[in-house]
Scaffold this active site. Structure first.
Site, short mmCIF file in Angstrom:
data_model
loop_
_atom_site.label_atom_id
_atom_site.label_comp_id
_atom_site.label_asym_id
_atom_site.label_seq_id
_atom_site.Cartn_x
_atom_site.Cartn_y
_atom_site.Cartn_z
N ALA A 40 0.80 -1.24 0.00
CA ALA A 40 0.05 -0.08 -0.06
C ALA A 40 0.84 1.34 0.02
O ALA A 40 0.38 2.36 0.08
CB ALA A 40 -1.09 -0.09 1.24
N GLY A 41 2.09 0.90 -0.16
CA GLY A 41 3.03 2.22 -0.16
C GLY A 41 3.61 2.89 0.80
O GLY A 41 4.16 4.10 0.68
N CYS A 84 9.22 -7.52 8.55
CA CYS A 84 8.66 -7.43 10.02
C CYS A 84 8.57 -8.78 10.67
O CYS A 84 7.70 -9.16 11.21
CB CYS A 84 7.27 -6.75 9.86
N ASP A 111 4.53 -4.39 -7.12
CA ASP A 111 3.95 -5.28 -6.39
C ASP A 111 3.00 -6.51 -7.30
O ASP A 111 2.93 -6.03 -8.48
CB ASP A 111 2.76 -4.64 -5.38
N LYS A 133 6.33 2.71 2.88
CA LYS A 133 7.85 2.98 2.76
C LYS A 133 8.14 3.82 1.34
O LYS A 133 8.98 4.64 1.27
CB LYS A 133 8.50 1.71 2.74
#
Length: 394
Positions: free
Chosen positions: A213-214, A335, A234, A216
């Site tokens: 979803a952008g 993460c 993506d 970074k």
């Protein structure tokens, strides 16, 4: 809703969440939304109270308990005041029997605990079950962190990233003028710090290979002052599509996007071979570092699932490497704090690519692991991350 009805609602939701975790069904947040969509009589205070009960119970158990009732009866051991809610009333749960103990609190399964990186200690692992703070990113191209701190009572400057500000949970940031004017965005400070470590600058060519979803990507744009070439990629059209409204709110319209075919990503990137000053691989992962936000995700992890993630991560690193120009940088981030997804991936990559070497990040505030760096809630107050910065030889 009465206190008893709230506890009964939590029991019913936990039954659904436990079942979904075991069958790879909808996430807890989705199930909670559906539950209250069918129960319009529940007010906002009721929904908050039930949600709090549900997530308190989820955090108590490292693996799914038998059912919702055993989970809530077990929670009475920590919160004795809940016992009175088991009153047998029309909308409440049956009274707790004299010999009914409920589920006991327990940690992670041994097989999962053993997979954490060696640098992780008991405090680091325990901190993943806490509660996440609310961080925002200041668009430094448009305003200053001091201006944001002055505008939000109780806000605190982040310690890792110059763009990070921590605000109180529940603060309605999306109703604030700073938000409406496109001066801030919501982003964990750990993510902001990883962007800092990319060291993106104006005029560079930067590829975000797993943009999602952008989050970074938009932070990279700010670090580049909107100058240069920024390509967000993506394989998921819906996920990538969520970046556009975020970018418009922030007044950004110069980011290229590319939808990639899974397994054939290189086909759509052939014109970028050897062009990137920086290639960021923020890879899909097990998400162990985000358990504070999604504690029920612990119940969904399997050894096969982790293997699927590691296979994909390896493929993405192999896809990104040719895109980096001589002297350029490849930044890998997940993460997750599992060794297979962090140290193991970088060790394997460096064995297979002698033209890359590990280099220190631009800002060295994270903890060192065998092949990279980690952030943990216990040490840094962020989500859990592993990342490494690699440079291609000239």
């Amino acid at each position: 809703m009465t206190p008893a009805a709230r506890v009964q609602a939590a029991i019913e939701l936990l039954d659904q969440i436990i079942g979904a975790a075991q069958s790879n069904g909808p996430a807890a947040d989705t199930l909670i939304k559906r539950y209250f969509a069918d129960r319009r009589y529940a007010g906002s205070k009721d929904r908050r109270a039930v949600r709090e009960l549900v997530y308190t119970a989820i955090r108590r158990y490292g693996a799914p308990p038998h059912d919702g009732r055993s989970a809530m009866v077990g929670l009475v051991q920590d919160e004795p005041e809940l016992r009175s809610a088991f009153d047998g009333s029309q909308y409440g749960p049956a009274p707790i029997a004299e010999n009914e103990m409920g589920a006991l609190p327990f940690g992670l399964p041994n097989w999962l605990r053993a997979r954490f990186a060696d640098v992780m200690d008991n405090a680091d692992i325990a901190s993943l079950s806490g509660r996440a703070p609310l961080d925002i990113r200041v668009l430094l191209e448009k305003t200053s962190r001091k201006a944001v701190l002055d505008a939000i009572e109780g806000a605190e400057a982040g310690s890792l990233s110059p763009s990070a500000v921590r605000i109180s949970q529940g603060f309605a940031i999306e109703q604030h003028a700073l938000w409406r004017d496109g001066l801030v965005d919501i982003q964990d400070e750990g993510s902001q710090y990883i962007v800092d470590c990319c060291d993106a600058r104006p005029g560079m060519t930067v590829i975000d290979l797993c943009a999602g979803a952008g989050g970074k990507t938009l932070a990279l744009h700010d670090r580049m002052a909107g100058e240069g070439r920024l390509i967000a990629c993506d394989t998921d059209r819906k996920r990538l599509g969520r970046m556009d409204p975020r970018a418009r709110r922030l007044g950004i319209d110069v980011i290229e996007t590319r939808l990639l075919d899974p397994g054939r990503e290189s086909d759509a990137l052939s014109d970028l071979v050897g062009q990137a000053d920086i290639a960021l691989v923020d890879a899909p992962c097990s998400g162990t570092g985000t358990w504070r936000r999604n504690p029920e995700a612990r119940w969904r992890l399997t050894e096969k699932g982790i293997q699927r993630f590691t296979d994909l991560q390896r493929h993405l690193l192999e896809t990104a490497a040719p895109l980096v120009k001589p002297g350029g940088f490849l930044v890998y981030a997940v993460c997750s704090l599992l060794s297979d997804e962090g140290d193991g991936q970088i060790a394997h990559f460096l064995q297979s690519r002698s033209d890359f070497s590990k280099v220190p990040p631009a800002s060295h505030k994270a903890a060192e692991s065998k092949a990279g760096l980690v952030l943990t809630p216990a040490r840094h107050g962020t989500d859990g991350f592993f990342f490494a910065r690699l440079q291609r030889s000239c």
